[in-house]
Design an enzyme around this catalytic site. Structure first.
Site, PDB file in Angstrom:
ATOM      1  CD  GLU A 126      -2.617  -0.913   1.926  1.00  0.00           C
ATOM      2  OE1 GLU A 126      -2.534  -0.317   3.044  1.00  0.00           O
ATOM      3  OE2 GLU A 126      -3.679  -2.150   2.166  1.00  0.00           O
ATOM      4  N   GLY A 130       4.827  -0.965   2.574  1.00  0.00           N
ATOM      5  CA  GLY A 130       4.720  -2.610   2.293  1.00  0.00           C
ATOM      6  C   GLY A 130       5.671  -3.713   3.217  1.00  0.00           C
ATOM      7  NE  ARG A 267      37.679  -1.899 -24.090  1.00  0.00           N
ATOM      8  CZ  ARG A 267      37.807  -0.738 -24.576  1.00  0.00           C
ATOM      9  NH1 ARG A 267      37.967  -0.754 -25.817  1.00  0.00           N
ATOM     10  NH2 ARG A 267      38.406   0.316 -23.614  1.00  0.00           N
ATOM     11  CB  ILE A 336      33.805  -6.106 -16.182  1.00  0.00           C
ATOM     12  CG1 ILE A 336      35.256  -6.485 -14.637  1.00  0.00           C
ATOM     13  CG2 ILE A 336      34.766  -6.435 -16.986  1.00  0.00           C
ATOM     14  CD1 ILE A 336      34.550  -7.928 -14.450  1.00  0.00           C
ATOM     15  CD  GLU A 362       7.620 -11.449  -4.523  1.00  0.00           C
ATOM     16  OE1 GLU A 362       7.562 -11.901  -5.496  1.00  0.00           O
ATOM     17  OE2 GLU A 362       8.248 -12.601  -3.816  1.00  0.00           O
ATOM     18  N   GLY A 363       9.506  -8.109   0.387  1.00  0.00           N
ATOM     19  CA  GLY A 363       9.990  -7.885   0.958  1.00  0.00           C
ATOM     20  C   GLY A 363      11.429  -7.066   1.238  1.00  0.00           C
ATOM     21  CB  THR A 364      13.111  -4.074   1.547  1.00  0.00           C
ATOM     22  OG1 THR A 364      13.000  -3.997   3.439  1.00  0.00           O
ATOM     23  CG2 THR A 364      12.709  -3.440   1.404  1.00  0.00           C
ATOM     24  CD  GLN A 366      17.546  -3.086   3.805  1.00  0.00           C
ATOM     25  OE1 GLN A 366      16.135  -2.410   3.030  1.00  0.00           O
ATOM     26  NE2 GLN A 366      18.654  -2.394   3.627  1.00  0.00           N
TER      27      GLN A 366
HETATM   28  N1  COS Z   1       4.427 -17.899   7.562  1.00  0.00           N
HETATM   29  C1  COS Z   1       3.750 -18.309   9.239  1.00  0.00           C
HETATM   30  N2  COS Z   1       3.127 -17.777   9.971  1.00  0.00           N
HETATM   31  C2  COS Z   1       4.199 -16.362   9.826  1.00  0.00           C
HETATM   32  C3  COS Z   1       4.785 -15.899   8.732  1.00  0.00           C
HETATM   33  C4  COS Z   1       4.995 -16.880   8.036  1.00  0.00           C
HETATM   34  N3  COS Z   1       5.863 -16.697   6.745  1.00  0.00           N
HETATM   35  N4  COS Z   1       5.163 -14.586   9.551  1.00  0.00           N
HETATM   36  C5  COS Z   1       5.112 -14.317  10.361  1.00  0.00           C
HETATM   37  N5  COS Z   1       3.379 -14.968  11.056  1.00  0.00           N
HETATM   38  C6  COS Z   1       2.559 -15.063  11.856  1.00  0.00           C
HETATM   39  C7  COS Z   1       3.543 -15.631  12.649  1.00  0.00           C
HETATM   40  O1  COS Z   1       4.312 -16.354  13.688  1.00  0.00           O
HETATM   41  C8  COS Z   1       2.919 -14.552  14.367  1.00  0.00           C
HETATM   42  O2  COS Z   1       1.921 -14.905  14.723  1.00  0.00           O
HETATM   43  P1  COS Z   1       1.401 -15.073  16.206  1.00  0.00           P
HETATM   44  O3  COS Z   1       0.244 -13.902  16.682  1.00  0.00           O
HETATM   45  O4  COS Z   1       0.233 -16.602  16.423  1.00  0.00           O
HETATM   46  O5  COS Z   1       2.160 -15.417  16.831  1.00  0.00           O
HETATM   47  C9  COS Z   1       2.373 -13.492  13.413  1.00  0.00           C
HETATM   48  O6  COS Z   1       1.797 -13.856  11.642  1.00  0.00           O
HETATM   49  C10 COS Z   1       2.246 -11.748  13.174  1.00  0.00           C
HETATM   50  O7  COS Z   1       3.416 -11.361  12.727  1.00  0.00           O
HETATM   51  P2  COS Z   1       5.016 -10.749  13.268  1.00  0.00           P
HETATM   52  O8  COS Z   1       4.685 -11.267  14.788  1.00  0.00           O
HETATM   53  O9  COS Z   1       5.930 -11.869  13.004  1.00  0.00           O
HETATM   54  O10 COS Z   1       4.331  -9.658  12.787  1.00  0.00           O
HETATM   55  P3  COS Z   1       5.742  -8.140  12.670  1.00  0.00           P
HETATM   56  O11 COS Z   1       3.705  -7.511  12.117  1.00  0.00           O
HETATM   57  O12 COS Z   1       6.083  -7.558  13.858  1.00  0.00           O
HETATM   58  O13 COS Z   1       6.112  -8.285  11.248  1.00  0.00           O
HETATM   59  C11 COS Z   1       6.933  -9.489   9.345  1.00  0.00           C
HETATM   60  C12 COS Z   1       5.741  -9.100  10.109  1.00  0.00           C
HETATM   61  C13 COS Z   1       7.556  -7.526   9.069  1.00  0.00           C
HETATM   62  C14 COS Z   1       8.064  -9.792   9.051  1.00  0.00           C
HETATM   63  C15 COS Z   1       5.875  -8.561   8.161  1.00  0.00           C
HETATM   64  O14 COS Z   1       5.252  -7.727   7.644  1.00  0.00           O
HETATM   65  C16 COS Z   1       6.718  -8.657   6.226  1.00  0.00           C
HETATM   66  O15 COS Z   1       6.994  -9.944   6.193  1.00  0.00           O
HETATM   67  N6  COS Z   1       6.557  -7.591   5.978  1.00  0.00           N
HETATM   68  C17 COS Z   1       7.382  -7.682   4.137  1.00  0.00           C
HETATM   69  C18 COS Z   1       6.049  -7.715   3.962  1.00  0.00           C
HETATM   70  C19 COS Z   1       6.973  -7.979   2.151  1.00  0.00           C
HETATM   71  O16 COS Z   1       7.621  -8.369   1.652  1.00  0.00           O
HETATM   72  N7  COS Z   1       5.850  -7.068   1.438  1.00  0.00           N
HETATM   73  C20 COS Z   1       6.282  -6.750  -0.290  1.00  0.00           C
HETATM   74  C21 COS Z   1       5.341  -7.711  -0.572  1.00  0.00           C
HETATM   75  S1  COS Z   1       5.545  -7.073  -2.557  1.00  0.00           S
HETATM   76  S2  COS Z   1       4.748  -8.799  -3.024  1.00  0.00           S
END
Ligand code: COS
Length: 379
Positions: A126, A130, A267, A336, A362-364, A366
């Site tokens: 969003e 993201g 080259r 190069i 698909e997730g930075t 970081q």
């Molecule tokens: N598979 C299954 N469950 C998952 C999981 C996964 N890959 N990742 C997290 N969960 C679960 C956790 O276990 C937790 O469950 P419980 O509440 O039962 O313990 C719940 O989901 C919440 O997870 P968490 O506390 O880790 O959430 P946060 O908000 O702290 O952080 C991150 C989550 C940062 C890891 C997540 O927001 C993320 O991956 N962000 C990036 C998203 C992304 O890739 N965006 C780009 C999309 S472009 S396609």
């Protein structure tokens, strides 16, 4: 332990490599310059059984194993990462349905992608952020037999061409990981609109646009899984998708590396080819070594998917290391090439631009490190 690919996997890789050399390499630059959607390439990939790679045979997909999927993605990205990104958008959109969808949803929507040649888009990110999925602002509210969705998604791959969207939204007034719904939304639903195509630094053959939801009404039967399961369904989907982004980064790095080797052997400076200078040799050696390491991390992550034991950590290792490698390799490949690396006539300039997004989407990288650290430090 066995590092060998099966005969079938070797054959799939060889067939894809031929396809990429003959059908993608010659036109990659054109699509990059014109920024048009490569529908004719996707039609051919469908014909060859190289599209909808995540979809099992029972829903009309090619039913390839996960290692083969990674090999195909790697090869296509060696030719053009814009094409591989849009190619895999159907896979990405299929994962939430495969992970949490009912049999009816799978039959309806997955077969539309395969048998009817449709496109889908995965709508998670969003404008406000993201990385922080929990902070999603798109709101979903139940009204009778329907849900009503309001909000906006951005940077959505294939949005302009998608026949339906796989959307994550937050239930009105709810908080926390159990407040989400994953749902399939038809493109032609009243109130849904798609913004103009984004003008990007790279991946120009891939389409990217925003999607707006203004009181969009969707039948309850389109929900993926139960109310409250959306967050975990989308997170699980990303655990399937991230190793494939790793595969894509390996392919991109491989393409840039091959160009660098070729150029270094041709080259001449100071009376000899630049491949005879240790400064260049060390760069090539580092490229080869890091690509191999990235490839092994990717194959391990996809092997775990294939075994039915997806690993959050291994998916992030693969995505993060491979995309950092792709950026480094593409940067050194430009170096190069010297001045020639900076002009569009040589392919390394495109590899360089296409590499940057691998570290972001698909997730930075970081966020990948956040995910890895969370898993390490978990009780
Ligand atoms: N598979 C299954 N469950 C998952 C999981 C996964 N890959 N990742 C997290 N969960 C679960 C956790 O276990 C937790 O469950 P419980 O509440 O039962 O313990 C719940 O989901 C919440 O997870 P968490 O506390 O880790 O959430 P946060 O908000 O702290 O952080 C991150 C989550 C940062 C890891 C997540 O927001 C993320 O991956 N962000 C990036 C998203 C992304 O890739 N965006 C780009 C999309 S472009 S396609």
């Amino acid at each position: 332990m066995d590092f060998k690919l099966s005969d079938e996997q070797l054959a799939i890789r060889a067939m894809t490599r031929d396809f990429v050399n003959n059908e993608i390499m010659p036109i990659a630059r054109m699509y990059d310059e014109e920024e048009t959607f490569p529908t004719p390439i996707f039609d051919k990939l469908r014909e060859y059984g190289l599209f909808n790679l995540a979809i099992p045979e029972e829903y009309g997909g090619p039913g390839v194993d996960k290692i083969s999927q990674a090999l195909i993605v790697e090869e296509v990205a060696r030719g053009c990462a814009g094409i591989s990104t849009s190619m895999e958008a159907n896979s990405l959109s299929s994962y939430p349905i495969l992970v949490g969808g009912s049999e009816e949803l799978k039959k309806e929507y997955l077969t539309r992608l395969t048998n009817d040649g449709e496109y889908a888009a995965f709508a998670l990110t969003e404008p406000q952020g993201g990385s922080d999925v929990m902070g999603t602002k798109t709101i979903i509210e139940r009204v009778g037999d329907e849900y009503v969705i309001n909000g906006e998604k951005c940077f959505i791959t294939n949005a302009s061409y998608a026949h339906f969207f796989v959307v994550l939204a937050k239930m009105k007034g709810e908080k926390g990981p159990n407040s989400f719904i994953a749902i399939v939304v038809e493109r032609d639903t009243e109130g849904l609109s798609v913004g103009p195509k984004e003008k990007k630094m790279g991946l120009k053959a891939s389409n990217t646009a925003s999607v707006m939801f203004d009181n969009v009404r969707v039948p309850v039967s389109n929900r993926i899984g139960e109310e409250g399961e959306g967050f975990k369904i989308f997170m699980k989907a990303l655990s399937f998708a991230r190793p494939m982004v790793g595969a894509q980064s390996v392919g991109l790095a491989q393409g840039a590396y091959e160009e660098a080797v070729k150029f270094a052997k041709e080259r001449k400076q100071f009376g000899t080819t630049i491949s005879n200078f240790q400064a260049i040799q060390f760069m090539l050696a580092d490229m080869a070594m890091n690509i191999e390491a990235a490839r092994l991390l990717v194959y391990k992550a996809v092997y775990l998917l294939q075994e039915g034991t997806p690993s959050i950590t291994n998916a992030s290792f693969a995505k993060c290391f491979a995309s950092d490698t792709a950026m480094k390799v593409a940067t050194d490949a430009v170096q190069i090439h010297g001045g020639y690396g900076f002009i569009r006539e040589y392919p390394v300039e495109k590899y360089f631009r296409d590499a940057k997004i691998q570290q972001i989407y698909e997730g930075t990288n970081q966020i990948q490190r956040v995910v890895i650290a969370k898993e390490i430090l978990k009780d």
